[in-house]
Design a protein around this motif. Structure first.
Motif, PDB file in Angstrom:
ATOM      1  N   UNK A   1      58.512  61.013  10.857  1.00  0.00           N
ATOM      2  CA  UNK A   1      59.638  60.977   9.920  1.00  0.00           C
ATOM      3  C   UNK A   1      60.627  62.079  10.267  1.00  0.00           C
ATOM      4  N   UNK A   2      61.663  62.192   9.476  1.00  0.00           N
ATOM      5  CA  UNK A   2      62.617  63.290   9.612  1.00  0.00           C
ATOM      6  C   UNK A   2      62.320  64.312   8.528  1.00  0.00           C
TER       7      UNK A   2
ATOM      8  N   UNK B   1      55.729  73.692  11.039  1.00  0.00           N
ATOM      9  CA  UNK B   1      55.789  75.120  11.356  1.00  0.00           C
ATOM     10  C   UNK B   1      57.155  75.492  11.938  1.00  0.00           C
ATOM     11  N   UNK B   2      57.704  74.627  12.767  1.00  0.00           N
ATOM     12  CA  UNK B   2      59.025  74.864  13.330  1.00  0.00           C
ATOM     13  C   UNK B   2      60.103  74.936  12.261  1.00  0.00           C
ATOM     14  N   UNK B   3      59.975  74.138  11.213  1.00  0.00           N
ATOM     15  CA  UNK B   3      60.915  74.195  10.092  1.00  0.00           C
ATOM     16  C   UNK B   3      60.853  75.563   9.419  1.00  0.00           C
TER      17      UNK B   3
ATOM     18  N   UNK C   1      64.775  65.272  13.194  1.00  0.00           N
ATOM     19  CA  UNK C   1      63.607  64.457  13.570  1.00  0.00           C
ATOM     20  C   UNK C   1      62.357  65.316  13.768  1.00  0.00           C
ATOM     21  N   UNK C   2      61.201  64.699  13.519  1.00  0.00           N
ATOM     22  CA  UNK C   2      59.932  65.381  13.766  1.00  0.00           C
ATOM     23  C   UNK C   2      59.667  65.393  15.264  1.00  0.00           C
TER      24      UNK C   2
ATOM     25  N   UNK D   1      68.499  69.945  13.605  1.00  0.00           N
ATOM     26  CA  UNK D   1      69.270  68.793  14.046  1.00  0.00           C
ATOM     27  C   UNK D   1      68.739  68.130  15.297  1.00  0.00           C
ATOM     28  N   UNK D   2      67.861  68.826  16.018  1.00  0.00           N
ATOM     29  CA  UNK D   2      67.307  68.296  17.267  1.00  0.00           C
ATOM     30  C   UNK D   2      65.862  67.851  17.060  1.00  0.00           C
ATOM     31  N   UNK D   3      65.022  68.754  16.517  1.00  0.00           N
ATOM     32  CA  UNK D   3      63.628  68.402  16.268  1.00  0.00           C
ATOM     33  C   UNK D   3      62.817  69.596  15.817  1.00  0.00           C
ATOM     34  N   UNK D   4      61.828  69.332  14.975  1.00  0.00           N
ATOM     35  CA  UNK D   4      60.903  70.375  14.525  1.00  0.00           C
ATOM     36  C   UNK D   4      59.656  69.725  13.955  1.00  0.00           C
TER      37      UNK D   4
END
Length: 140
Positions: free
Chosen positions: A117-118, A32-34, A17-18, A26-29
């Motif tokens: 979005x995801x 930039x985190x991706x 998830x964003x 799997x938790x969130x990003x």
């Protein structure tokens, strides 16, 4: 770096998830985190934590913060030479700094995290091509 390993690792984030400023598979990003997360998995080295940033940070200053950080940690290449495994940066408008990033999975597709979005794999269609501003390779 083996491009296939970068793409495989980026695909392992699909469906995350964003979440603004996050970087946990799997938790969130966010976008930039991706990139930070994939970089860490591939190189075994974590990128430094960015300072807190608002969702509209690029509209508030003309500084090329994202581009400057990428130049510090990645190897810049001409955007038209982008291949699978390369990091791509985009400007929402020509007069604004680059604000969005993703990881190319081919010359015509990328994985990115987008608000609301995801993490998804999408085509780099005409709109994305017009807004592509920079490309980088991971440095081993």
């Amino acid at each position: 770096m083996i491009r296939a390993a970068i793409v495989h690792t980026a695909r392992s984030w699909l469906g995350t998830p964003y979440i603004h400023q996050a970087s946990l598979k799997g938790v969130g990003c966010d976008c930039l985190g991706l990139v930070r997360g994939v970089y860490g998995e591939i190189t075994g080295r974590a990128l430094p934590e960015p300072p807190p940033y608002s969702a509209d940070w690029a509209e508030a200053s003309p500084a090329e913060t994202l581009v400057d950080a990428a130049r510090q940690w990645l190897r810049e290449i001409p955007p038209d030479q982008c291949q699978a495994g390369d990091v791509v940066l985009f400007r929402w408008r020509l007069n604004l700094p680059a604000k969005h990033c993703g990881i190319a999975t081919s010359a015509t597709t990328m994985i990115h995290a987008h608000d609301g979005a995801v993490v998804s794999e999408v085509a780099i269609g005409p709109w994305w091509r017009r807004h592509l501003s920079h490309a980088f390779q991971f440095v081993p």
